[in-house]
Design a protein around this motif. Structure first.
Motif, PDB file in Angstrom:
ATOM      1  N   UNK A   1     -11.176  37.798 -33.858  1.00 61.73           N
ATOM      2  CA  UNK A   1     -11.015  38.759 -34.949  1.00 61.73           C
ATOM      3  C   UNK A   1      -9.518  38.964 -35.102  1.00 61.73           C
ATOM      4  N   UNK A   2      -8.911  38.219 -36.026  1.00 62.00           N
ATOM      5  CA  UNK A   2      -7.449  38.163 -36.129  1.00 62.00           C
ATOM      6  C   UNK A   2      -6.789  39.532 -36.294  1.00 62.00           C
ATOM      7  N   UNK A   3      -7.216  40.386 -37.233  1.00 60.46           N
ATOM      8  CA  UNK A   3      -6.552  41.687 -37.394  1.00 60.46           C
ATOM      9  C   UNK A   3      -6.655  42.562 -36.139  1.00 60.46           C
ATOM     10  N   UNK A   4      -7.847  42.634 -35.562  1.00 63.18           N
ATOM     11  CA  UNK A   4      -8.037  43.471 -34.373  1.00 63.18           C
ATOM     12  C   UNK A   4      -7.253  42.916 -33.186  1.00 63.18           C
ATOM     13  N   UNK A   5      -7.195  41.594 -33.084  1.00 62.84           N
ATOM     14  CA  UNK A   5      -6.465  40.979 -31.968  1.00 62.84           C
ATOM     15  C   UNK A   5      -4.968  41.240 -32.097  1.00 62.84           C
ATOM     16  N   UNK A   6      -4.466  41.192 -33.323  1.00 62.98           N
ATOM     17  CA  UNK A   6      -3.044  41.458 -33.553  1.00 62.98           C
ATOM     18  C   UNK A   6      -2.702  42.888 -33.133  1.00 62.98           C
ATOM     19  N   UNK A   7      -3.556  43.832 -33.493  1.00 72.10           N
ATOM     20  CA  UNK A   7      -3.331  45.220 -33.115  1.00 72.10           C
ATOM     21  C   UNK A   7      -3.443  45.384 -31.599  1.00 72.10           C
ATOM     22  N   UNK A   8      -4.409  44.704 -31.019  1.00 72.08           N
ATOM     23  CA  UNK A   8      -4.592  44.729 -29.552  1.00 72.08           C
ATOM     24  C   UNK A   8      -3.342  44.259 -28.826  1.00 72.08           C
ATOM     25  N   UNK A   9      -2.730  43.186 -29.304  1.00 71.35           N
ATOM     26  CA  UNK A   9      -1.524  42.642 -28.678  1.00 71.35           C
ATOM     27  C   UNK A   9      -0.346  43.612 -28.841  1.00 71.35           C
ATOM     28  N   UNK A  10      -0.241  44.239 -30.015  1.00 72.99           N
ATOM     29  CA  UNK A  10       0.842  45.180 -30.247  1.00 72.99           C
ATOM     30  C   UNK A  10       0.731  46.387 -29.303  1.00 72.99           C
ATOM     31  N   UNK A  11      -0.469  46.912 -29.153  1.00 74.48           N
ATOM     32  CA  UNK A  11      -0.672  48.065 -28.272  1.00 74.48           C
ATOM     33  C   UNK A  11      -0.469  47.707 -26.815  1.00 74.48           C
ATOM     34  N   UNK A  12      -0.808  46.467 -26.465  1.00 73.91           N
ATOM     35  CA  UNK A  12      -0.659  46.018 -25.078  1.00 73.91           C
ATOM     36  C   UNK A  12       0.804  45.926 -24.672  1.00 73.91           C
ATOM     37  N   UNK A  13       1.687  45.639 -25.632  1.00 76.72           N
ATOM     38  CA  UNK A  13       3.125  45.509 -25.326  1.00 76.72           C
ATOM     39  C   UNK A  13       3.761  46.849 -25.010  1.00 76.72           C
ATOM     40  N   UNK A  14       3.152  47.935 -25.535  1.00 73.64           N
ATOM     41  CA  UNK A  14       3.763  49.264 -25.379  1.00 73.64           C
ATOM     42  C   UNK A  14       3.586  49.802 -23.959  1.00 73.64           C
TER      43      UNK A  14
ATOM     44  N   UNK B   1     -16.906  40.889 -21.409  1.00 75.21           N
ATOM     45  CA  UNK B   1     -16.539  42.213 -20.909  1.00 75.21           C
ATOM     46  C   UNK B   1     -16.029  43.058 -22.071  1.00 75.21           C
ATOM     47  N   UNK B   2     -16.259  44.378 -22.042  1.00 70.25           N
ATOM     48  CA  UNK B   2     -15.764  45.248 -23.114  1.00 70.25           C
ATOM     49  C   UNK B   2     -14.247  45.162 -23.237  1.00 70.25           C
ATOM     50  N   UNK B   3     -13.781  45.203 -24.473  1.00 70.90           N
ATOM     51  CA  UNK B   3     -12.341  45.132 -24.721  1.00 70.90           C
ATOM     52  C   UNK B   3     -12.010  45.838 -26.024  1.00 70.90           C
ATOM     53  N   UNK B   4     -11.011  46.686 -25.974  1.00 78.48           N
ATOM     54  CA  UNK B   4     -10.497  47.320 -27.183  1.00 78.48           C
ATOM     55  C   UNK B   4     -11.602  48.086 -27.930  1.00 78.48           C
ATOM     56  N   UNK B   5     -12.285  48.946 -27.215  1.00 78.31           N
ATOM     57  CA  UNK B   5     -13.301  49.867 -27.726  1.00 78.31           C
ATOM     58  C   UNK B   5     -14.560  49.175 -28.242  1.00 78.31           C
ATOM     59  N   UNK B   6     -14.498  48.556 -29.407  1.00 84.73           N
ATOM     60  CA  UNK B   6     -15.708  48.060 -30.062  1.00 84.73           C
ATOM     61  C   UNK B   6     -15.930  46.564 -29.890  1.00 84.73           C
ATOM     62  N   UNK B   7     -15.062  45.911 -29.134  1.00 80.32           N
ATOM     63  CA  UNK B   7     -15.113  44.453 -29.056  1.00 80.32           C
ATOM     64  C   UNK B   7     -15.417  43.976 -27.637  1.00 80.32           C
ATOM     65  N   UNK B   8     -15.518  42.655 -27.524  1.00 82.04           N
ATOM     66  CA  UNK B   8     -15.706  42.019 -26.229  1.00 82.04           C
ATOM     67  C   UNK B   8     -14.707  40.892 -26.053  1.00 82.04           C
TER      68      UNK B   8
END
Length: 414
Positions: A401-414, A59-66
């Motif tokens: 994708x470690x960098x993108x996943x880290x950013x994804x988790x940070x944005x999800x907490x907000x 499923x699509x996730x975080x714009x450019x990823x799945x």
């Protein structure tokens, strides 16, 4: 060994032979395909022999990823370390190549078997599986208790059907459960399958369960899709009672009981000092009054409600291994007719007729403390059928994708 995409026939043949969950199936794959959803069949082969198979949803996730997820997969021997390492190493490569952000896997692996009260009866060796998965970057999400919208329940309530007759299964149930089943039969409670255009009947009862337990999971369209997706491997059933037939039964019972009472009362008049006869006559008089009360209540119910009462309904799905009791509901106004008991008993017999090994009552919270459990009533209900608890190993998650996943988790907490 070779990691590869499997044909639907290769996948289907493997999961039919190997113990697997209903979501790891041809029907699930073809259903998602029909809805144009992202779905993959991958596995491991040795020559032409399949060693592992997995249905993955994307499923699509975080714009450019799945985001990728496999429900109760992959299907394979997780105690075979070489196979586990090979499959998951190549799965990571496969998903990274498809812009995967992270993957969540939920293997159908048992950690413990427990009795109906939550006491461990048999431990399964899962520590090595977790260690191997951790070394491959798949982080175990822990041994959760309770319900969450982010993951499946870890505790299943299961009835073992292996080499047992219907009579044996009934005999092994708790006395109260057997009594209630027999009462529903005596009252004339019946069961039937709902047609596609009757799904609203199921959903109306399901919504009553949502209101009672204060949750909301699925809409009617989801259940309709589910029934269509699994086709002949899905049943939506409903228990009901015809009050006219029930009244006929009650009147027959009343006539018989009145006759017994009158005979006993006449005998008592001739033998007024017989204590046992006094007790017997008093009990018969009480029974007559109880039946008269039921007749009156039933006649009143007919005038306020309907001739036919819809009691309980549920959707069931089955494969070659288990029958799953998924979602259900009942009308609390008609609890005295105990429609859920007859429904479970009839479907247990159906599963046994199919030759299945397990009747899966599905998830419970895993909290067996009377004071804190959110579903103690449900746990006890299922336990009454002689169900044990199958505690699952739980979820594993791996960032792809470690960098993108880290950013994804940070944005999800907000």
């Amino acid at each position: 060994m070779k990691f590869c995409e499997l044909t639907i026939d290769e996948f289907d043949s493997f999961v039919k032979d190997e113990f697997s969950h209903y979501t790891q199936s041809r029907a699930h794959y073809e259903g998602r395909k029909a809805m144009n959803l992202d779905v993959h069949l991958v596995g491991v082969k040795e020559g032409e022999r399949v060693l592992a198979a997995c249905l993955l949803n994307g499923a699509p996730s975080f714009k450019f990823f799945k985001y990728f997820y496999t429900h109760k997969g992959p299907v394979m021997d997780h105690h075979n370390e070489e196979l586990v390492r090979f499959f998951y190493t190549h799965l990571t490569k496969y998903l990274k190549a498809r812009k995967g952000l992270f993957v969540l896997v939920d293997p159908y692996v048992t950690r413990n078997y427990l009795d109906g009260d939550g006491n461990v009866t048999e431990e399964q060796p899962v520590d090595e599986i977790i260690e191997t998965m951790t070394s491959l970057g798949y982080m175990h999400k822990g041994y959760s208790v309770g319900y969450s919208l982010d993951s499946q329940a870890r505790y299943f309530s299961v009835l073992d059907l292996t080499a047992k007759s219907d009579a044996e299964l009934l005999k092994e149930m708790e006395y109260k459960t057997r009594r209630n089943i027999n009462k529903t039969i005596e009252m004339g409670v019946q069961i039937r399958d709902l047609a596609d255009d009757e799904m609203e009947k199921f959903f109306r009862l399901y919504r009553m369960a949502e209101d009672k337990h204060d949750f909301s999971l699925f809409d009617l369209a989801t259940f309709k899709r589910m029934k269509k997706m699994y086709g002949d491997n899905a049943r939506v059933v409903m228990t009901y009672i015809d009050l006219n037939e029930y009244l006929e039964r009650l009147n027959v019972q009343l006539k018989e009981k009145q006759s017994e009472f009158e005979a006993s009362d006449a005998e008592l008049k001739e033998n007024p000092d017989f204590r046992k006869l006094k007790n017997k006559t008093a009990e018969l008089e009480k029974a007559v009054k109880q039946i008269e009360k039921k007749i009156k209540e039933t006649e009143e119910l007919k005038t306020t409600d309907d001739d036919v009462l819809e009691l309980a309904s549920a959707i069931y799905i089955f494969n070659n291994h288990e029958l799953y009791y998924l979602s259900s509901g009942s009308n609390p106004k008609y609890n005295k007719f105990m429609g859920a008991y007859l429904m479970q008993w009839e479907m247990i017999k159906f599963a046994n007729q199919l030759g299945l090994k397990r009747y899966n009552f599905y998830g419970v919270s895993g909290d067996f403390n009377e004071e804190t459990s959110p579903d103690m009533g449900v746990i006890k209900f299922k336990k009454g059928f002689n169900a044990y608890i199958d505690e699952q190993i739980g979820d594993f998650i791996k960032p792809l994708n470690a960098p993108a996943y880290k950013l994804y988790k940070l944005l999800k907490r907000k």
